[in-house]
Design a protein around this motif. Structure first.
Motif, short mmCIF file in Angstrom:
data_model
loop_
_atom_site.label_atom_id
_atom_site.label_comp_id
_atom_site.label_asym_id
_atom_site.label_seq_id
_atom_site.Cartn_x
_atom_site.Cartn_y
_atom_site.Cartn_z
N LEU A 28 0.93 -1.31 -0.19
CA LEU A 28 0.09 -0.04 -0.08
C LEU A 28 0.77 1.31 -0.06
O LEU A 28 0.86 2.23 -0.78
CB LEU A 28 -0.80 -0.01 1.16
N ILE A 29 2.05 1.13 1.02
CA ILE A 29 2.87 2.44 0.66
C ILE A 29 3.39 2.52 -0.51
O ILE A 29 3.67 3.74 -1.02
CB ILE A 29 3.92 2.19 1.76
N LYS A 30 3.91 1.53 -1.15
CA LYS A 30 4.41 1.68 -2.48
C LYS A 30 3.59 2.44 -3.50
O LYS A 30 3.91 2.95 -4.52
CB LYS A 30 5.10 0.24 -2.87
N ASN A 31 2.31 1.76 -3.28
CA ASN A 31 1.29 2.23 -4.56
C ASN A 31 0.29 3.31 -4.12
O ASN A 31 -0.05 4.08 -5.18
CB ASN A 31 0.14 1.06 -4.82
N ALA A 32 0.11 3.72 -2.98
CA ALA A 32 -0.75 4.78 -2.61
C ALA A 32 -0.50 5.34 -1.04
O ALA A 32 -0.99 5.23 -0.19
CB ALA A 32 -2.27 4.16 -2.54
N PRO A 33 0.74 5.95 -1.12
CA PRO A 33 1.43 6.20 0.32
C PRO A 33 0.35 7.39 1.24
O PRO A 33 0.58 7.51 2.12
CB PRO A 33 2.69 6.95 -0.04
N LEU A 50 3.32 -0.05 10.72
CA LEU A 50 4.59 0.89 10.35
C LEU A 50 5.78 0.62 11.27
O LEU A 50 6.82 1.04 10.60
CB LEU A 50 3.91 2.05 10.35
N ASP A 51 5.54 0.46 12.43
CA ASP A 51 6.51 0.47 13.34
C ASP A 51 7.49 -0.67 12.74
O ASP A 51 8.75 -0.51 12.93
CB ASP A 51 6.09 0.19 14.94
N THR A 52 6.86 -1.87 12.66
CA THR A 52 8.09 -3.12 11.94
C THR A 52 8.57 -2.72 10.80
O THR A 52 9.77 -3.02 10.81
CB THR A 52 6.97 -4.14 11.98
N LEU A 53 8.03 -1.97 9.96
CA LEU A 53 8.78 -1.58 8.61
C LEU A 53 9.77 -0.68 8.82
O LEU A 53 10.80 -0.81 8.28
CB LEU A 53 7.39 -0.95 7.77
N LEU A 54 9.57 0.37 9.82
CA LEU A 54 10.54 1.34 9.98
C LEU A 54 11.67 0.79 10.67
O LEU A 54 12.63 0.84 10.35
CB LEU A 54 9.99 2.33 10.99
N ILE A 100 10.80 0.78 5.27
CA ILE A 100 10.21 2.07 4.88
C ILE A 100 10.76 3.25 5.60
O ILE A 100 11.52 3.05 6.59
CB ILE A 100 8.46 2.28 4.99
N SER A 101 10.45 4.61 5.00
CA SER A 101 11.17 5.67 5.76
C SER A 101 10.10 6.72 5.85
O SER A 101 9.05 6.26 5.02
CB SER A 101 12.42 6.18 5.42
N LEU A 102 10.34 7.62 6.86
CA LEU A 102 9.17 8.83 6.70
C LEU A 102 9.89 10.20 6.16
O LEU A 102 10.67 10.28 6.77
CB LEU A 102 8.44 8.94 8.11
N GLU A 103 9.16 10.50 5.14
CA GLU A 103 9.69 11.91 4.75
C GLU A 103 8.83 13.04 5.10
O GLU A 103 7.50 12.79 5.21
CB GLU A 103 9.65 11.92 3.14
N SER A 104 9.49 14.25 5.47
CA SER A 104 8.59 15.28 5.95
C SER A 104 8.11 15.89 4.78
O SER A 104 8.88 16.46 3.92
CB SER A 104 9.38 16.23 6.94
N SER A 135 3.87 20.56 4.43
CA SER A 135 2.49 20.51 5.32
C SER A 135 2.91 20.19 6.66
O SER A 135 2.15 20.47 7.42
CB SER A 135 1.58 19.73 4.67
N GLY A 136 4.34 19.55 6.92
CA GLY A 136 4.35 19.09 8.01
C GLY A 136 3.89 17.85 8.59
O GLY A 136 4.31 16.76 9.45
N ARG A 137 3.22 17.14 7.68
CA ARG A 137 2.76 15.65 7.85
C ARG A 137 3.66 14.84 7.16
O ARG A 137 4.15 14.96 6.05
CB ARG A 137 1.30 15.37 6.77
N PRO A 138 4.28 13.64 7.94
CA PRO A 138 5.18 12.90 7.15
C PRO A 138 4.35 11.85 6.40
O PRO A 138 3.25 11.31 6.31
CB PRO A 138 5.62 11.76 8.77
N ARG A 139 5.12 11.42 5.39
CA ARG A 139 4.66 10.66 4.24
C ARG A 139 5.53 9.30 4.27
O ARG A 139 6.71 9.43 4.02
CB ARG A 139 4.81 11.42 3.12
N PRO A 140 4.95 8.13 4.45
CA PRO A 140 5.85 6.90 4.22
C PRO A 140 6.25 6.64 2.83
O PRO A 140 5.73 7.17 1.82
CB PRO A 140 5.00 5.76 4.55
N HIS A 141 7.42 6.01 2.84
CA HIS A 141 8.12 5.95 1.34
C HIS A 141 8.97 4.79 1.70
O HIS A 141 9.75 4.35 2.44
CB HIS A 141 9.32 7.06 1.16
N VAL A 142 8.81 3.65 0.50
CA VAL A 142 9.64 2.45 0.45
C VAL A 142 10.94 2.68 0.08
O VAL A 142 11.46 3.39 -0.66
CB VAL A 142 8.76 1.67 -0.45
N THR A 143 11.56 2.26 0.93
CA THR A 143 13.23 2.06 0.86
C THR A 143 13.84 1.19 -0.22
O THR A 143 12.87 0.39 -0.60
CB THR A 143 14.03 1.70 1.96
N SER A 144 14.82 1.12 -0.56
CA SER A 144 15.48 0.35 -1.70
C SER A 144 15.37 -1.21 -1.09
O SER A 144 15.05 -2.17 -1.83
CB SER A 144 16.86 0.62 -1.97
#
Length: 65
Positions: free
Chosen positions: A12-17, A27-31, A36-40, A43-52
């Motif tokens: 879901l994060i890959k296709n519709a973050p 999310l905690d386990t994936l982090l 995944i990582s969280l990019e700021s 707007s101040g809201r973090p957005r999840p992003h799939v890492t390599s």
């Protein structure tokens, strides 16, 4: 090994973050596993992003099917 919910969350994060709720327990386990990582956003809201590493797992899953 990831649970089915964690795999689904990673997909879901890959296709519709922007559609993911950030309070999901998966999310905690994936982090922690650095899948995944969280990019700021500005707007101040973090957005999840799939890492390599996370992307590699998703590619491996699609090859297995």
């Amino acid at each position: 090994m990831l649970s089915p919910h964690e795999f689904a969350t990673l997909m879901l994060i890959k296709n519709a973050p922007d559609q993911i709720e950030l309070d999901r327990a998966e999310l905690d386990t994936l982090l922690e596993r650095q899948l995944i990582s969280l990019e700021s956003l500005t707007s101040g809201r973090p957005r999840p992003h799939v890492t390599s590493d996370g992307d590699s797992i998703l590619k491996a899953i699609t090859r297995i099917r």
